[in-house]
Design a protein around this motif. Structure first.
Motif, short mmCIF file in Angstrom:
data_model
loop_
_atom_site.label_atom_id
_atom_site.label_comp_id
_atom_site.label_asym_id
_atom_site.label_seq_id
_atom_site.Cartn_x
_atom_site.Cartn_y
_atom_site.Cartn_z
N ALA A 57 0.83 -1.20 0.00
CA ALA A 57 0.00 0.00 0.00
C ALA A 57 0.87 1.25 0.00
O ALA A 57 0.61 2.21 -0.74
N GLU A 58 1.92 1.25 0.81
CA GLU A 58 2.81 2.41 0.88
C GLU A 58 3.56 2.63 -0.43
O GLU A 58 3.97 3.75 -0.74
N ARG A 59 3.74 1.55 -1.21
CA ARG A 59 4.40 1.68 -2.50
C ARG A 59 3.43 2.08 -3.61
O ARG A 59 3.82 2.22 -4.77
N GLY A 60 2.14 2.25 -3.25
CA GLY A 60 1.19 2.77 -4.22
C GLY A 60 0.33 1.76 -4.94
O GLY A 60 -0.35 2.10 -5.91
N HIS A 61 0.30 0.51 -4.46
CA HIS A 61 -0.55 -0.51 -5.08
C HIS A 61 -2.00 -0.29 -4.62
O HIS A 61 -2.30 -0.37 -3.43
N HIS A 62 -2.88 -0.02 -5.58
CA HIS A 62 -4.23 0.42 -5.23
C HIS A 62 -5.04 -0.67 -4.51
O HIS A 62 -5.76 -0.37 -3.54
N LEU A 63 -4.94 -1.91 -4.97
CA LEU A 63 -5.66 -2.99 -4.28
C LEU A 63 -5.22 -3.07 -2.83
O LEU A 63 -6.05 -3.18 -1.91
N ASP A 64 -3.93 -2.99 -2.58
CA ASP A 64 -3.43 -3.10 -1.22
C ASP A 64 -3.76 -1.87 -0.39
O ASP A 64 -3.92 -1.97 0.84
N GLN A 65 -3.89 -0.71 -1.02
CA GLN A 65 -4.34 0.47 -0.29
C GLN A 65 -5.76 0.25 0.24
O GLN A 65 -6.08 0.61 1.39
N VAL A 66 -6.59 -0.37 -0.59
CA VAL A 66 -7.95 -0.69 -0.13
C VAL A 66 -7.93 -1.76 0.96
O VAL A 66 -8.61 -1.63 1.98
N LEU A 67 -7.11 -2.79 0.77
CA LEU A 67 -7.03 -3.84 1.78
C LEU A 67 -6.49 -3.32 3.10
O LEU A 67 -6.99 -3.68 4.18
N TRP A 68 -5.48 -2.45 3.04
CA TRP A 68 -4.92 -1.88 4.27
C TRP A 68 -5.96 -0.99 4.95
O TRP A 68 -6.09 -0.98 6.17
N GLY A 69 -6.72 -0.26 4.15
CA GLY A 69 -7.81 0.53 4.72
C GLY A 69 -8.81 -0.34 5.44
O GLY A 69 -9.31 0.01 6.52
N LYS A 70 -9.12 -1.51 4.87
CA LYS A 70 -10.06 -2.43 5.52
C LYS A 70 -9.48 -2.97 6.83
O LYS A 70 -10.21 -3.16 7.81
N VAL A 71 -8.17 -3.22 6.83
CA VAL A 71 -7.52 -3.64 8.07
C VAL A 71 -7.70 -2.56 9.14
O VAL A 71 -8.02 -2.86 10.30
N LEU A 72 -7.52 -1.31 8.75
CA LEU A 72 -7.66 -0.21 9.70
C LEU A 72 -9.11 0.00 10.16
O LEU A 72 -9.36 0.51 11.25
N LEU A 73 -10.04 -0.41 9.31
CA LEU A 73 -11.45 -0.33 9.72
C LEU A 73 -11.78 -1.34 10.80
O LEU A 73 -12.46 -1.04 11.76
N ASN A 74 -11.27 -2.56 10.62
CA ASN A 74 -11.72 -3.63 11.50
C ASN A 74 -10.80 -4.83 11.40
O ASN A 74 -10.95 -5.68 10.52
N SER A 75 -9.83 -4.90 12.27
CA SER A 75 -8.92 -6.04 12.30
C SER A 75 -8.52 -6.34 13.73
O SER A 75 -8.45 -5.43 14.56
N ALA A 76 -8.25 -7.60 13.99
CA ALA A 76 -7.80 -8.00 15.32
C ALA A 76 -6.36 -7.61 15.60
O ALA A 76 -5.91 -7.70 16.73
N TYR A 77 -5.65 -7.14 14.57
CA TYR A 77 -4.21 -6.95 14.71
C TYR A 77 -3.77 -5.49 14.87
O TYR A 77 -2.62 -5.24 15.22
#
Length: 260
Positions: free
Chosen positions: A36-56
């Motif tokens: 995500a930090e390198r600018g991959h759009h799919l991973d930016q969305v996935l990382w955003g989802k992690v920040l929304l709701n993740s156990a980690y």
């Protein structure tokens, strides 16, 4: 990343009595963050989802919104869908259904089927935008033909009820089956109901078993009525598992009406 278990852990809710672990992140999740930090759009969305709701990680809806916005500004449809979700539910921003509809429509225009489906839901219900059942049918039809399981279930419902289209119960059954096979728990329940009504109880029980793990309160209550009506023709093990899930529901949902 492989296996449904990894994804389930990725977006699972933390236990109430546990604080999310801050470091180190599991390898799979940290890899998403780095991409995500390198600018991959799919991973930016996935990382955003992690920040929304993740156990980690500690949930941070405002930061999630930033990541979705970065990917959306690059014209990535799934990111617009997630911005729509944020506006829809007030995650990291004020709840604004009109703005949610705008993002869903942008996502749909970019070929994102979740955006098309979510726009269809708002359009069908008149949330944030005028109610337009004909337009909703068009959205669900397109998404269904593009392989979106939840849209298949709603296309089937329109066909079953004859909403904005000639009633066609045979075609509805086909789409319920496709939705069930695609993994939508509502499709599983509706297909099971149709099979049970046609006397195919064993097949119906199979699809109710598929629906049970992910079903929400309205479907669980509908399943309870259906399985109770089957009596001895039903599956005691499935019925017991259903009762256990029903016991976890908040009291105010115990009489919720069904909206499959």
């Amino acid at each position: 990343m492989s296996g449904p278990g990894v994804w389930q852990q990725l977006f699972s809710r933390p236990h109430k009595n546990k604080k999310p672990a801050q470091t180190p992140l599991p390898e799979q999740i940290d890899a998403i963050r780095q991409r995500a930090e390198r600018g991959h759009h799919l991973d930016q969305v996935l990382w955003g989802k992690v920040l929304l709701n993740s156990a980690y990680v500690t949930p941070d809806h405002s930061k999630a919104l930033v990541w979705f916005t970065m990917a959306a500004n690059a014209g990535y449809g799934p990111a617009h869908n997630m911005l729509g979700r944020c506006s829809h539910f007030g995650w990291g921003c004020e709840k604004n259904l009109h703005q949610a509809a705008h993002h869903y429509e942008t996502a749909a225009s970019l070929g994102d089927e979740w955006g098309r489906y979510n726009l269809g839901i708002l359009t069908m219900r008149g949330l944030g935008i005028p109610r337009d059942m004909k337009k909703a049918l068009g959205l669900f039809t397109t998404a269904a033909h593009n392989g979106h399981a939840k849209s298949m279930n709603l296309l089937a419902r329109f066909l079953e009820e004859g909403w904005e289209t000639p009633q066609d119960k045979e075609a509805a059954l086909v789409w319920y089956r496709k939705s069930a096979e695609g993994g939508d728990y509502r499709g599983c329940h509706n297909y099971a109901t149709a099979l049970a009504d046609a006397g195919h109880v064993d097949d119906a029980l199979h699809w109710w078993r598929q629906a049970l793990p992910d079903a929400t309160s309205d479907i669980l209550l509908a399943m309870d009525r259906a399985l109770t009506s089957l009596g001895e023709a039903g599956d005691p093990t499935l019925y017991t598992a259903l009762q256990e899930r029903l016991q976890t529901l908040p009291p105010h949902t115990q009489s919720t009406s069904v909206t499959p």
